[in-house]
Design an enzyme around this catalytic site. Structure first.
Site, PDB file in Angstrom:
ATOM      1  N   THR A  62       0.804  -1.231   0.000  1.00  0.00           N
ATOM      2  CA  THR A  62       0.000   0.000   0.000  1.00  0.00           C
ATOM      3  C   THR A  62       0.842   1.289   0.000  1.00  0.00           C
ATOM      4  O   THR A  62       0.271   2.377   0.132  1.00  0.00           O
ATOM      5  CB  THR A  62      -0.953   0.031   1.216  1.00  0.00           C
ATOM      6  OG1 THR A  62      -0.182  -0.125   2.404  1.00  0.00           O
ATOM      7  CG2 THR A  62      -1.995  -1.057   1.145  1.00  0.00           C
ATOM      8  N   ASP A 102      -9.869   3.041  -5.428  1.00  0.00           N
ATOM      9  CA  ASP A 102     -10.284   4.102  -6.356  1.00  0.00           C
ATOM     10  C   ASP A 102      -9.146   4.493  -7.315  1.00  0.00           C
ATOM     11  O   ASP A 102      -9.403   5.097  -8.350  1.00  0.00           O
ATOM     12  CB  ASP A 102     -10.733   5.346  -5.565  1.00  0.00           C
ATOM     13  CG  ASP A 102      -9.674   5.834  -4.590  1.00  0.00           C
ATOM     14  OD1 ASP A 102      -8.907   5.003  -4.057  1.00  0.00           O
ATOM     15  OD2 ASP A 102      -9.594   7.057  -4.357  1.00  0.00           O
ATOM     16  N   TYR A 125       0.922   1.829  -8.286  1.00  0.00           N
ATOM     17  CA  TYR A 125       0.037   1.169  -7.300  1.00  0.00           C
ATOM     18  C   TYR A 125      -1.318   0.851  -7.931  1.00  0.00           C
ATOM     19  O   TYR A 125      -1.821  -0.276  -7.835  1.00  0.00           O
ATOM     20  CB  TYR A 125      -0.116   2.086  -6.078  1.00  0.00           C
ATOM     21  CG  TYR A 125      -1.195   1.665  -5.106  1.00  0.00           C
ATOM     22  CD1 TYR A 125      -1.023   0.575  -4.255  1.00  0.00           C
ATOM     23  CD2 TYR A 125      -2.403   2.368  -5.025  1.00  0.00           C
ATOM     24  CE1 TYR A 125      -2.012   0.190  -3.357  1.00  0.00           C
ATOM     25  CE2 TYR A 125      -3.394   2.001  -4.121  1.00  0.00           C
ATOM     26  CZ  TYR A 125      -3.200   0.909  -3.298  1.00  0.00           C
ATOM     27  OH  TYR A 125      -4.196   0.541  -2.416  1.00  0.00           O
ATOM     28  N   LYS A 129      -3.017  -2.848  -8.572  1.00  0.00           N
ATOM     29  CA  LYS A 129      -4.297  -3.198  -7.942  1.00  0.00           C
ATOM     30  C   LYS A 129      -5.325  -3.601  -9.010  1.00  0.00           C
ATOM     31  O   LYS A 129      -6.114  -4.513  -8.804  1.00  0.00           O
ATOM     32  CB  LYS A 129      -4.831  -2.047  -7.091  1.00  0.00           C
ATOM     33  CG  LYS A 129      -4.022  -1.741  -5.842  1.00  0.00           C
ATOM     34  CD  LYS A 129      -4.006  -2.872  -4.815  1.00  0.00           C
ATOM     35  CE  LYS A 129      -5.347  -3.088  -4.163  1.00  0.00           C
ATOM     36  NZ  LYS A 129      -5.283  -4.153  -3.126  1.00  0.00           N
TER      37      LYS A 129
HETATM   38  N1  LIG Z   1      -4.845   2.526   2.779  1.00  0.00           N
HETATM   39  C1  LIG Z   1      -5.633   3.132   1.891  1.00  0.00           C
HETATM   40  O1  LIG Z   1      -5.816   4.355   1.890  1.00  0.00           O
HETATM   41  C2  LIG Z   1      -6.376   2.317   0.876  1.00  0.00           C
HETATM   42  C3  LIG Z   1      -7.182   2.959  -0.070  1.00  0.00           C
HETATM   43  C4  LIG Z   1      -7.888   2.207  -1.009  1.00  0.00           C
HETATM   44  C5  LIG Z   1      -7.785   0.810  -0.984  1.00  0.00           C
HETATM   45  N2  LIG Z   1      -6.975   0.212  -0.068  1.00  0.00           N
HETATM   46  C6  LIG Z   1      -6.870  -1.266  -0.088  1.00  0.00           C
HETATM   47  O2  LIG Z   1      -7.460  -1.757   1.112  1.00  0.00           O
HETATM   48  C7  LIG Z   1      -6.798  -2.975   1.486  1.00  0.00           C
HETATM   49  C8  LIG Z   1      -6.380  -2.876   2.951  1.00  0.00           C
HETATM   50  O3  LIG Z   1      -5.520  -1.745   3.074  1.00  0.00           O
HETATM   51  P1  LIG Z   1      -4.879  -1.343   4.463  1.00  0.00           P
HETATM   52  O4  LIG Z   1      -4.847   0.144   4.511  1.00  0.00           O
HETATM   53  O5  LIG Z   1      -5.507  -2.128   5.569  1.00  0.00           O
HETATM   54  O6  LIG Z   1      -3.386  -1.866   4.222  1.00  0.00           O
HETATM   55  P2  LIG Z   1      -2.178  -1.942   5.256  1.00  0.00           P
HETATM   56  O7  LIG Z   1      -2.547  -1.298   6.546  1.00  0.00           O
HETATM   57  O8  LIG Z   1      -0.959  -1.495   4.528  1.00  0.00           O
HETATM   58  O9  LIG Z   1      -2.088  -3.501   5.534  1.00  0.00           O
HETATM   59  C9  LIG Z   1      -1.649  -4.414   4.568  1.00  0.00           C
HETATM   60  C10 LIG Z   1      -1.010  -5.571   5.287  1.00  0.00           C
HETATM   61  O10 LIG Z   1      -0.558  -6.506   4.298  1.00  0.00           O
HETATM   62  C11 LIG Z   1       0.740  -6.933   4.666  1.00  0.00           C
HETATM   63  N3  LIG Z   1       1.486  -7.467   3.542  1.00  0.00           N
HETATM   64  C12 LIG Z   1       2.287  -6.795   2.665  1.00  0.00           C
HETATM   65  N4  LIG Z   1       2.858  -7.660   1.813  1.00  0.00           N
HETATM   66  C13 LIG Z   1       2.402  -8.895   2.132  1.00  0.00           C
HETATM   67  C14 LIG Z   1       2.651 -10.210   1.629  1.00  0.00           C
HETATM   68  N5  LIG Z   1       3.488 -10.416   0.608  1.00  0.00           N
HETATM   69  N6  LIG Z   1       2.022 -11.260   2.211  1.00  0.00           N
HETATM   70  C15 LIG Z   1       1.188 -11.065   3.258  1.00  0.00           C
HETATM   71  N7  LIG Z   1       0.916  -9.855   3.793  1.00  0.00           N
HETATM   72  C16 LIG Z   1       1.526  -8.786   3.229  1.00  0.00           C
HETATM   73  C17 LIG Z   1       1.370  -5.672   5.242  1.00  0.00           C
HETATM   74  O11 LIG Z   1       2.538  -5.973   5.957  1.00  0.00           O
HETATM   75  P3  LIG Z   1       3.715  -4.824   6.016  1.00  0.00           P
HETATM   76  O12 LIG Z   1       3.090  -3.644   6.670  1.00  0.00           O
HETATM   77  O13 LIG Z   1       4.766  -5.491   6.810  1.00  0.00           O
HETATM   78  O14 LIG Z   1       4.098  -4.555   4.591  1.00  0.00           O
HETATM   79  C18 LIG Z   1       0.233  -5.157   6.103  1.00  0.00           C
HETATM   80  O15 LIG Z   1       0.198  -5.753   7.375  1.00  0.00           O
HETATM   81  C19 LIG Z   1      -5.665  -3.169   0.495  1.00  0.00           C
HETATM   82  O16 LIG Z   1      -6.079  -4.026  -0.521  1.00  0.00           O
HETATM   83  C20 LIG Z   1      -5.450  -1.778  -0.088  1.00  0.00           C
HETATM   84  O17 LIG Z   1      -4.886  -1.835  -1.383  1.00  0.00           O
HETATM   85  C21 LIG Z   1      -6.288   0.913   0.875  1.00  0.00           C
END
Ligand SMILES: NC(=O)c1ccc[n+]([C@@H]2O[C@H](COP(=O)([O-])OP(=O)(O)OC[C@H]3O[C@@H](n4cnc5c(N)ncnc54)[C@H](OP(=O)(O)O)[C@@H]3O)[C@@H](O)[C@H]2O)c1
Length: 298
Positions: A62, A102, A125, A129
């Site tokens: 992310t 988005d 990114y 996605k």
């Molecule tokens: N954050 C935003 O603003 C946002 C906006 C739109 C959509 N999304 C989507 O919403 C979803 C959840 O986002 P979030 O904000 O909860 O993300 P996050 O807080 O970054 O959490 C993602 C988790 O996945 C882990 N991860 C990374 N690489 C991995 C791998 N190879 N195998 C297993 N786990 C792995 C990360 O570990 P590390 O931290 O150690 O890397 C982290 O614990 C994602 O699909 C993201 O793309 C997020």
């Protein structure tokens, strides 16, 4: 109902674990330390051992700006990792619930993006996605992907926590006021994923597909920051109200291009899943700030 959950230490994954006790589910929580989603063999071995009934993928790469110079890893996690999970789910004839963004849209629209609007991601990114979305749908017909935006949660680093920190250290802050979108509380995404799981448990199926899913309401980063300051002060997480100065995107350059406008029309989700529905980002912000009061901001 046994859920194989990835990314359990992230914003959304942590919320799924927090809310899961309200449901009668058993969760197998994993994150990169014990299950790397890019390792298909490890995923297959875990599923063979655990025999989960559904997979929820909240793991992702992310770091939007870092992805611009780290394309290979971002693709591996967001596209190949998501595909691996969908494949393993398909091999067990179980569904996968996945999350997208988005950022798959170009951000040039002036009206809300529909679920079927043509994607045209402008950042690495967003491209990874979008590839993930497509690979999931090709690998497993039993999928629901929720495209969400501007996620903020109790656990993990995010815009809300950054604003509270710099708001406490400064009398005046500058925030971009020409990018429009919908902040979305991680707790609301987790709730939707758990309710989808419950519906699948009860009905044996779901209306499979891609859905726009974000909290209701549109604002700018400046509008979001102003609300954080106002509510932060009311909840004694700020000592005084800083001036929040609006600036243009050009005044805050970042390696990755951000969409200027990323409002998504979520009416298809509301129509297909009327019992789950959509909540407001302001309600999510208040819930988060109240939770931080007891938990602390780390
Ligand atoms: N954050 C935003 O603003 C946002 C906006 C739109 C959509 N999304 C989507 O919403 C979803 C959840 O986002 P979030 O904000 O909860 O993300 P996050 O807080 O970054 O959490 C993602 C988790 O996945 C882990 N991860 C990374 N690489 C991995 C791998 N190879 N195998 C297993 N786990 C792995 C990360 O570990 P590390 O931290 O150690 O890397 C982290 O614990 C994602 O699909 C993201 O793309 C997020």
């Amino acid at each position: 109902m046994k859920i194989l959950l990835t990314g359990c230490d992230g914003q959304v994954g942590w919320e799924i674990c927090r809310q899961a006790p309200e449901y009668n589910f058993s969760i197998i929580p994993t994150d990169v330390g014990n299950l790397d989603i890019t390792d298909l063999g490890a995923l297959r071995a875990l599923q063979e051992k655990e025999r989960a009934d559904i997979i929820i993928n909240s793991a992702a790469y992310t770091a939007v700006d870092k992805a611009e110079s780290d394309q290979e890893l971002a693709h591996k996690v967001n596209a190949v990792g998501a595909q691996n999970l969908a494949l393993v789910a398909a091999e067990s004839n179980i569904p996968i619930l996945h999350i997208s963004t988005d950022y798959i849209f170009d951000g040039r629209s002036t009206t809300p993006y529909l679920d079927e609007s043509t994607p045209a991601p402008q950042s690495v990114y967003g491209k990874t996605k979008l590839a993930g979305e497509q690979l999931v749908s090709e690998a497993n017909p039993k999928f629901v992907t929720l495209r969400t935006s501007w996620v903020f949660g109790i656990e993990g680093n995010n815009f809300v926590k950054t604003m509270l920190r710099i708001g406490n250290d400064n009398d005046e802050i500058s925030v971009v006021a020409d990018q429009f979108g919908s902040p979305t509380f991680a707790g609301h995404i987790a709730r939707a994923l758990l309710l989808l799981t419950e519906q699948y448990k009860n009905e044996g199926t779901l209306a499979w597909g891609n859905y726009n899913f974000c909290d209701s309401g549109i604002t700018t980063w400046h509008g979001f920051a102003s609300k954080i300051m106002e509510q932060g002060l009311a909840r004694q997480q700020l000592e005084s109200l800083p001036i929040v100065r609006p600036i243009r995107t050009q005044e805050y350059p970042t390696p990755a291009v951000r969409p200027n406008y990323s409002m998504m029309d979520c009416s298809k989700f509301s129509k297909c899943f009327p019992k789950i529905g959509i909540q407001s980002w302001e309600a999510g912000l208040i819930e988060m700030l109240d939770a931080l009061k007891t938990k602390g901001t780390s």
